[in-house]
Design an enzyme around this catalytic site. Sequence first.
Site, PDB file in Angstrom:
ATOM      1  N   GLY A 168      11.522 -23.627 -72.140  1.00  0.00           N
ATOM      2  CA  GLY A 168      11.831 -23.474 -70.726  1.00  0.00           C
ATOM      3  C   GLY A 168      10.842 -22.565 -70.009  1.00  0.00           C
ATOM      4  CB  CYS A 179      22.885  -0.327 -72.419  1.00  0.00           C
ATOM      5  SG  CYS A 179      23.210   1.079 -71.378  1.00  0.00           S
ATOM      6  CB  SER A 201      14.699 -24.876 -73.072  1.00  0.00           C
ATOM      7  OG  SER A 201      14.218 -24.230 -74.216  1.00  0.00           O
ATOM      8  CB  ALA A 202      15.056 -28.398 -77.610  1.00  0.00           C
ATOM      9  CG  HIS A 203      16.527 -22.537 -77.367  1.00  0.00           C
ATOM     10  ND1 HIS A 203      17.301 -21.421 -77.186  1.00  0.00           N
ATOM     11  CD2 HIS A 203      15.561 -22.483 -76.430  1.00  0.00           C
ATOM     12  CE1 HIS A 203      16.807 -20.710 -76.185  1.00  0.00           C
ATOM     13  NE2 HIS A 203      15.751 -21.327 -75.707  1.00  0.00           N
ATOM     14  CG  ASN A 205      20.072 -17.288 -66.945  1.00  0.00           C
ATOM     15  OD1 ASN A 205      19.808 -17.556 -65.772  1.00  0.00           O
ATOM     16  ND2 ASN A 205      19.648 -16.207 -67.548  1.00  0.00           N
ATOM     17  CB  THR A 224      -1.260 -30.195 -82.816  1.00  0.00           C
ATOM     18  OG1 THR A 224      -2.680 -30.273 -82.942  1.00  0.00           O
ATOM     19  CG2 THR A 224      -0.598 -31.118 -83.821  1.00  0.00           C
ATOM     20  CD  GLN A 243      21.562 -21.269 -69.761  1.00  0.00           C
ATOM     21  OE1 GLN A 243      22.590 -21.765 -70.197  1.00  0.00           O
ATOM     22  NE2 GLN A 243      20.819 -20.430 -70.469  1.00  0.00           N
TER      23      GLN A 243
HETATM   24  C1  LIG Z   1     -10.868 -25.296 -83.684  1.00  0.00           C
HETATM   25  C2  LIG Z   1      -9.555 -25.644 -83.092  1.00  0.00           C
HETATM   26  N1  LIG Z   1      -9.109 -24.969 -82.019  1.00  0.00           N
HETATM   27  C3  LIG Z   1      -7.930 -25.233 -81.448  1.00  0.00           C
HETATM   28  C4  LIG Z   1      -7.116 -26.229 -81.930  1.00  0.00           C
HETATM   29  C5  LIG Z   1      -5.823 -26.485 -81.244  1.00  0.00           C
HETATM   30  O1  LIG Z   1      -4.733 -26.058 -82.023  1.00  0.00           O
HETATM   31  P1  LIG Z   1      -3.283 -26.662 -81.746  1.00  0.00           P
HETATM   32  O2  LIG Z   1      -3.358 -28.112 -82.032  1.00  0.00           O
HETATM   33  O3  LIG Z   1      -2.393 -25.917 -82.682  1.00  0.00           O
HETATM   34  O4  LIG Z   1      -2.957 -26.418 -80.325  1.00  0.00           O
HETATM   35  C6  LIG Z   1      -7.540 -26.956 -83.061  1.00  0.00           C
HETATM   36  C7  LIG Z   1      -6.734 -28.040 -83.665  1.00  0.00           C
HETATM   37  O5  LIG Z   1      -6.375 -29.010 -83.104  1.00  0.00           O
HETATM   38  C8  LIG Z   1      -8.784 -26.669 -83.640  1.00  0.00           C
HETATM   39  O6  LIG Z   1      -9.228 -27.343 -84.691  1.00  0.00           O
HETATM   40  C1  LIG Z   2      17.749 -20.534 -66.708  1.00  0.00           C
HETATM   41  C2  LIG Z   2      16.739 -20.344 -67.787  1.00  0.00           C
HETATM   42  N1  LIG Z   2      15.442 -20.594 -67.551  1.00  0.00           N
HETATM   43  C3  LIG Z   2      14.507 -20.446 -68.490  1.00  0.00           C
HETATM   44  C4  LIG Z   2      14.824 -20.035 -69.743  1.00  0.00           C
HETATM   45  C5  LIG Z   2      13.717 -19.879 -70.747  1.00  0.00           C
HETATM   46  O1  LIG Z   2      13.772 -20.866 -71.740  1.00  0.00           O
HETATM   47  P1  LIG Z   2      13.055 -20.665 -73.130  1.00  0.00           P
HETATM   48  O2  LIG Z   2      13.721 -19.517 -73.785  1.00  0.00           O
HETATM   49  O3  LIG Z   2      13.226 -21.939 -73.861  1.00  0.00           O
HETATM   50  O4  LIG Z   2      11.626 -20.349 -72.861  1.00  0.00           O
HETATM   51  C6  LIG Z   2      16.175 -19.753 -70.056  1.00  0.00           C
HETATM   52  C7  LIG Z   2      16.618 -19.322 -71.394  1.00  0.00           C
HETATM   53  O5  LIG Z   2      16.248 -18.338 -71.955  1.00  0.00           O
HETATM   54  C8  LIG Z   2      17.144 -19.910 -69.054  1.00  0.00           C
HETATM   55  O6  LIG Z   2      18.428 -19.647 -69.297  1.00  0.00           O
END
Ligand SMILES: Cc1ncc(COP(=O)(O)O)c(C=O)c1O
Ligand SMILES: Cc1ncc(COP(=O)(O)O)c(C=O)c1O
Lengths: 387, 387, 142, 142
Positions: B73, B327, B201-203, B153, B239, B181
């Site tokens: 998110g 807190c 966001s998936a979680h 949230n 990736t 949310q």
């Molecule tokens: C030299 C180099 N830099 C950056 C990346 C990007 O990394 P990622 O695919 O984890 O975003 C890669 C691989 O794809 C890479 O070989």
């Molecule tokens: C309203 C809202 N926006 C954004 C986020 C950020 O998402 P994420 O933790 O997946 O980066 C959250 C959760 O933390 C959220 O509740």
Amino acid sequence: MNKKLYLDNAATTKVKKEVIEEMKEYFDVMYGNPSSQLYELGRKSKEAIEKARKEVADFINADEKEIYFTAGGSESDNWAIKGVAFANKNKGNHIITTKIEHHAVLHTCEYLEKFGFETTYLNVDQYGMINLEELKQSIRPETILISVMFANNEIGTIQPIEQIGEIAKEHGIIFHTDAVQALGGVRIDVKKQHIDLLSVSAHKVGGPKGIGAMYIKKGVKIDNFIHGGGQERGKRAGTEGVQNIAGFGKAVELAAKNFDEHNDYLIKLRTKLIEGIKANIPDVVLNGHPTNRLPNNVNFSYKYVEGEAILLLLDMEGIAASSGSACTSGSLDPSHVLLATGLDHGTAHGSIRFTLSDEITEEDIDFVVETMRAIISRLREISPLNK
Amino acid sequence: MNKKLYLDNAATTKVKKEVIEEMKEYFDVMYGNPSSQLYELGRKSKEAIEKARKEVADFINADEKEIYFTAGGSESDNWAIKGVAFANKNKGNHIITTKIEHHAVLHTCEYLEKFGFETTYLNVDQYGMINLEELKQSIRPETILISVMFANNEIGTIQPIEQIGEIAKEHGIIFHTDAVQALGGVRIDVKKQHIDLLSVSAHKVGGPKGIGAMYIKKGVKIDNFIHGGGQERGKRAGTEGVQNIAGFGKAVELAAKNFDEHNDYLIKLRTKLIEGIKANIPDVVLNGHPTNRLPNNVNFSYKYVEGEAILLLLDMEGIAASSGSACTSGSLDPSHVLLATGLDHGTAHGSIRFTLSDEITEEDIDFVVETMRAIISRLREISPLNK
Amino acid sequence: MYTETVMDHFRNPRNVGHMENADGVGQVGNVKCGDIMKIYLKINDEIIEDVKFETFGCGSAIASSSMATELIKGKSIDEAVELSNKAVIEALGGLPPVKVHCSVLAEQAIKSALYDYAQKTNKTIKGLENFNPEDEEEFGCH
Amino acid sequence: MYTETVMDHFRNPRNVGHMENADGVGQVGNVKCGDIMKIYLKINDEIIEDVKFETFGCGSAIASSSMATELIKGKSIDEAVELSNKAVIEALGGLPPVKVHCSVLAEQAIKSALYDYAQKTNKTIKGLENFNPEDEEEFGCH
Ligand SMILES: Cc1ncc(COP(=O)(O)O)c(C=O)c1O
Ligand SMILES: Cc1ncc(COP(=O)(O)O)c(C=O)c1O
């Protein structure tokens, strides 16, 4: 069909068994949000993250407080370059990088042009090595960042990082290195090598995809890239991919443990494959440096034939590899890396990269050489070139 | 100790069994890089991504081509706001958002000040609702973006998204909504609601942590945020976290399938918990809108006591919840959301959010009410206030 | 990413090879772009009695050459001249969008070879009036 | 995040409660910051015979109050005046950095109560010469 041989470990790696094991419980047992320190589930998640952070820090001789988890190598590269640029604009608008960087670096530098930044792209020699004199001469009073990759993803060439670090330090310029491919294959020591910022990615070392890290030396002036919550000590917002981070930590732990043994073995395989291809297939060109290269990287150009066709035939034999041909990426030009080393377009189109792993045996190498011999000779029969 | 009750599902959710099942094979069986289309492993990964993309698209009534996977998110929010700002700077430098946004939106807007952007933060009423008239009056010729969260949230308040979308459309202003949310709890229809950009966001819906998505309506002018490789049709480099994306897709599929049943059940629990607390504990204030709120959200302030202390005692009873107290976050002020609704600092410090899930039963709710009654009365005995 | 027919023609390309004393030879594409196709025609009585090809290029380039040669073998010149890249794609059961240019190359290569035949024999071929083998050089890659 | 001693004093706070006719009362902190501590002292012959506290605040605020009262109970005024926030932290086995202010509040609350006692009884207490109960208001939160 034969045994499947996955020889594209520079693209991504299989996630190691121990890594999967480590990740498991963070899905539905220890699934708390690490920001929630007031109940046990949250504390456990936090512990997992800090354990992984220590593994990564130790492996590159950094302090734990200097490691920040990201979504991968690309985010780390973007953060490093944009973060430094936007934080140091008052000091200057000039960036130095190389012609053979990953697109995550190159396209980021290009994007920064619209904000008034200028980039010098250093040349490389036929082996893919930069020239330190050219680097020195490229430095201007307004240079704020030098970004040179540790090792190249296509041809495996390893740069003289320590000397680059020294030059940057002498000039008071921030030094970033994309170590995504170097991690696990080359000794990284951020202190000795005078590295200020370093990008890594888990999925290149047996960890999961979509998680990476950035080392930020204490005191380096850099803007945040993803703003929001206070995660990662306020430097990188977003709920942490705890399971992925735990897996990353485990992958690094394994890489650190077997470092020499692992790489010695890969170098043995690499040597055998390079010699085998040279001995059995005429008109080939080894790309990258003959010795100063990643332990698992073998990249040849095969004249008169085109890479995609080779890959398709390899796939039929159960071998996964990759090519610098434009046809495999849908782009117009073959690999910018190969062209930067001085290869002509035609030769560059016929390049194949094999990147090895522990799971490959010497017999597998024999099979690859024999398969390549047959494929190349067959495609050359079809080809109108060199007749 | 009693049964463990996890009542912090707005912080994050347990990953669903079916989701873990779906993710499994992408670690060490189908581990190919989705960019590698020339061998089977790569093609399988790509298929997994496209399947998940369709699930997400269908769930919000978007086209598959309008969905881009991100690291969560926060990245989506950052991308939406910075991407629109940097791409439309020639049109204007004014952004409208609200005082109760997530920090991923607020801190991003603050950061943009250094690039010359200005932000108007809309007020909310005691229930956390924005005022559409105030929104209209805030629009300037140079307004390029309106970013209003779908549902909050902390207090669960749902905004009049469709009307906001209409206003944005009338004025030709890009409309972004943080639906992190809202996903799974409210019907999202990007067409009907005139949404241009949407973060999820998936979680928060039973998927893994560290993966999210952005909906970008076709034609919306937005800069890339992570530059590099050609992933996500050239719009988001890196990736892909294939296993996480596959899990996200499955989580959304499940959310879509049980939508009404699931939310009806949560609303029943919510009502029971709200009524139970009101009936059993004096001097409480319900935060958020009485009815126009997320099905799983219950947020009260308990006068004369402080939230962290409540959470600690809840943890001892096996109940995980969260608080708007300063807190608990290490910050100086209590929740900016609660303050924006007009709560005084003291009352805001004593707020507790319970966010429910399918796994909670009506008996659990009785237990929570009784536990809270005991905790609050105990802490009030210790407190010097209201004596 | 490729259909079974494409893969079949790539794996077992028909009509591969060099032809001595061809009646018409056409070559299109260039090394820079990574695709070169060369077509040889044996023509008798306005009928394409035999056809051979040599191709430097990706899988779909080889498959397109193979399919295109199959489609014109035994056909009349008039029929061969009408072979469109669409017909090649159709016969292959489809090509990925980024590979469509391969079928275009195949069409061009055949037209080139027919043009060469027309030049050598001083004939005019209906449908080739506006064809200029130099044109395709200007396409740029893809 | 908290030590066992902190949790013990939070869960089972010692000396909680109001005290009628206290010889000295001190209150520090404010609602805005989320922490208020009130200390009541019963003093006899320069000895703190009894002490009670009431606290609005987080776990470590309650634990700090509890520990601080334990540390001065039965002690002489001179000893009580010397109680530092460090001593409270030490006795608690440590506090997280963001919670250190809770121990400071406890120290201040006790000094405040002693100051109040000195005012009421027209005594001067060594070590409180420079203490001003109004000062801590200026701290701001944390
Ligand atoms: C030299 C180099 N830099 C950056 C990346 C990007 O990394 P990622 O695919 O984890 O975003 C890669 C691989 O794809 C890479 O070989
Ligand atoms: C309203 C809202 N926006 C954004 C986020 C950020 O998402 P994420 O933790 O997946 O980066 C959250 C959760 O933390 C959220 O509740």
